[in-house]
Design a protein around this motif. Structure first.
Motif, short mmCIF file in Angstrom:
data_model
loop_
_atom_site.label_atom_id
_atom_site.label_comp_id
_atom_site.label_asym_id
_atom_site.label_seq_id
_atom_site.Cartn_x
_atom_site.Cartn_y
_atom_site.Cartn_z
N ASP A 77 -10.56 21.39 -12.24
CA ASP A 77 -10.05 22.51 -12.98
C ASP A 77 -9.04 22.14 -13.96
OD1 ASP A 77 -11.18 24.27 -11.18
OD2 ASP A 77 -9.31 24.15 -9.73
N GLY A 78 -8.29 20.83 -13.71
CA GLY A 78 -7.30 20.36 -14.55
C GLY A 78 -5.80 21.20 -14.33
N PHE A 79 -5.96 22.35 -13.84
CA PHE A 79 -4.70 22.96 -13.48
C PHE A 79 -4.52 23.15 -12.10
CE2 PHE A 79 -4.32 25.70 -17.74
CZ PHE A 79 -2.97 25.84 -17.52
N LEU A 80 -3.09 23.29 -11.78
CA LEU A 80 -2.85 23.37 -10.48
C LEU A 80 -1.51 24.35 -10.37
CD1 LEU A 80 -0.85 21.12 -9.32
CD2 LEU A 80 -2.98 19.85 -9.42
N PHE A 81 -1.21 24.94 -9.21
CA PHE A 81 0.20 25.51 -8.97
C PHE A 81 0.60 24.39 -8.02
CE2 PHE A 81 -1.51 30.03 -9.37
CZ PHE A 81 -0.56 30.43 -10.23
N LEU A 82 2.18 24.26 -8.45
CA LEU A 82 2.95 23.36 -7.51
C LEU A 82 4.01 24.29 -7.01
CD1 LEU A 82 2.78 20.26 -7.08
CD2 LEU A 82 4.76 19.96 -8.58
N GLU A 83 4.29 24.23 -5.62
CA GLU A 83 5.17 24.83 -4.92
C GLU A 83 6.10 23.99 -3.85
OE1 GLU A 83 4.04 29.28 -3.97
OE2 GLU A 83 2.15 27.86 -3.49
N ASN A 84 7.19 24.50 -3.69
CA ASN A 84 8.18 23.50 -2.77
C ASN A 84 8.28 22.31 -3.30
OD1 ASN A 84 8.13 25.72 -0.75
ND2 ASN A 84 6.28 24.96 0.02
N TYR A 85 8.70 22.36 -4.72
CA TYR A 85 9.14 21.14 -5.43
C TYR A 85 10.59 20.63 -5.47
CZ TYR A 85 9.42 24.79 -8.89
OH TYR A 85 9.52 26.07 -9.57
N GLY A 86 11.41 21.45 -5.04
CA GLY A 86 12.80 21.28 -4.74
C GLY A 86 13.70 21.98 -5.55
N VAL A 87 13.35 22.94 -6.21
CA VAL A 87 14.06 23.99 -7.09
C VAL A 87 14.01 25.29 -6.42
CG1 VAL A 87 14.47 25.16 -9.17
CG2 VAL A 87 13.68 22.81 -9.03
N SER A 88 15.14 26.09 -5.94
CA SER A 88 15.17 27.43 -5.30
C SER A 88 14.83 28.38 -6.55
CB SER A 88 16.33 27.64 -4.66
OG SER A 88 17.32 27.98 -5.84
N LEU A 89 14.21 29.67 -5.92
CA LEU A 89 14.03 30.86 -6.88
C LEU A 89 15.34 31.16 -7.72
CD1 LEU A 89 11.58 32.40 -7.78
CD2 LEU A 89 12.30 34.03 -6.02
N GLU A 90 16.50 31.30 -6.70
CA GLU A 90 17.72 31.40 -7.44
C GLU A 90 18.01 30.57 -8.47
OE1 GLU A 90 22.41 32.05 -6.27
OE2 GLU A 90 21.00 31.35 -4.71
#
Length: 401
Positions: free
Chosen positions: A68-81
């Motif tokens: 794909d060359g594209f991906l989602f990254l989650e839980n990387y250390g920055v909160s939603l707030e």
């Protein structure tokens, strides 16, 4: 490796900081068709003490960046707030910046850099047809000299700089660890040998952007495009997922598909530098910015992006020490790597990283340019599909419009 520290920003309510309106989050489109399916990577798994978990994570990344060359990254250390606070600051940028600062800090893209303020009239310093896109871009000099930053943002530079620094020196460093493992190289190989440093963004840049609705004449002139189909020339691009669906990627079916909204997630795309370093095993992401679905046509799209760049003086070549490349060879049928290899095989020096990125900025054209954006000028038809063709330093670039 040691567990990663979460983002710990300066206080948003410190003395001397004006009140900032919360981010006015627009509604998500009700349209469900024509959306891409992207792999989502949980970056926190890199901290797992279970080797099997880490090995599986590398497998997921390998498949996503190859296909794909594209991906989602989650839980990387920055909160939603914390992320919403940064979007509130980006919103503040484009509601509070004075006309005096817009004039004083106007960009000079002919220098090969987007540094400063981009007006909503195209990607040249002189004003062309309205495109509704405004940006403020931080390069090294903006971090080092407060006079090069809008006055309205001065009280918040501690927060903005801390955020950009975390993205480079924590998030992107961990991401490059995963990519190094895909290439079967030491964890820090890409970070030590390719990633630029020396400022919160290295030789790259950090952007607050807003895409405002455009008039019918602009939509017709640009055929709905807000930014041409392209691949990024750098290392990685960290783009925060937003509710307004404008970002599209070029799929395996050779059609454009919207990237769905995933709250809090980073959209990661692979730049041309990584495609070359990987010998074509990584796929630079073909993407564009297009008009949103009908129910979002009158909404503003706020955007925060970090563009990570490689060391400018380097001339990129495949990582010869990679066991993956030694074992499987290079992938020569795709993208910019194929063109770079053609030059290398002919004994012609490839451009340096800084030359490669600067010429693409300096010679960028606007989607509203109906002369350049026509067949026989910058565009050709190939197998019934419209492509943009350019050539820099003998490297031919052909990308779907």
């Amino acid at each position: 490796m040691a567990p990663s520290a979460p983002f710990n920003p300066p206080a948003p309510d410190a003395p001397g900081k004006p009140y900032v309106e919360p981010w006015n989050i627009p509604p998500v489109t009700k349209q469900t068709e024509n959306f891409a399916e992207l792999t989502s990577i949980d970056l926190s798994l890199l901290d797992s003490e279970d080797p099997a978990v880490q090995a599986d994570l590398v497998k997921q990344v390998k498949r996503a960046i190859r296909e794909d060359g594209f991906l989602f990254l989650e839980n990387y250390g920055v909160s939603l707030e914390q992320l919403h606070r940064q979007f509130a600051l980006a919103q503040y940028t484009h509601t509070k910046m004075s006309q005096e600062d817009k004039d004083r800090l106007l960009f000079h893209p002919d220098t090969g850099r987007w540094a400063g303020y981009k007006h909503p009239y195209g990607f040249k310093r002189h004003k062309g047809p309205a495109d509704g896109i405004e940006q403020f871009n931080w390069y090294k000099e903006q971090w080092e000299n407060r006079d090069l930053v809008p006055e309205c943002l001065q009280p918040f530079l501690d927060e903005i700089e801390a955020f950009s620094t975390y993205l480079t020196y924590s998030v992107n460093k961990r991401l490059l660890t995963l990519f190094s493992r895909v290439l079967e190289l030491p964890d820090d190989w890409l970070w030590d040998n390719v990633q630029s440093k020396g400022s919160p963004t290295g030789e790259g840049y950090f952007r607050h952007a807003i895409f405002r609705p455009v008039q019918k004449e602009t939509q017709e002139a640009s055929r709905g495009l807000r930014m041409h189909g392209h691949t990024d020339f750098g290392l990685t691009t960290l783009l925060f997922s937003v509710p307004i669906s404008c970002l599209q990627i070029w799929g395996h079916d050779e059609q454009w598909h919207y990237v769905p909204y995933k709250p809090g997630a980073l959209v990661i795309n692979i730049g041309e530098t990584l495609e070359i370093v990987s010998g074509g095993h990584f796929k630079a992401t073909r993407h564009r910015v297009f008009k949103p679905p009908v129910d979002q046509l009158n909404s503003e799209r706020l955007s925060i992006v970090q563009f990570n760049s490689s060391i400018g003086e380097l001339r990129m070549t495949p990582a010869a020490d990679s066991p993956l490349i030694q074992r499987e060879g290079c992938v020569e049928e795709q993208g910019v790597y194929k063109e770079f290899k053609r030059l290398m095989d002919a004994g012609v020096p490839v451009p340096t990283n800084s030359q490669w990125r600067e010429i693409q900025i300096a010679e960028a054209t606007d989607p509203t340019d109906t002369v350049r954006n026509s067949i026989g000028q910058d565009q050709i038809m190939l197998d019934g599909k419209l492509f943009q063709k350019r050539e820099y330093f003998g490297v031919k670039v052909l990308l779907p419009v």
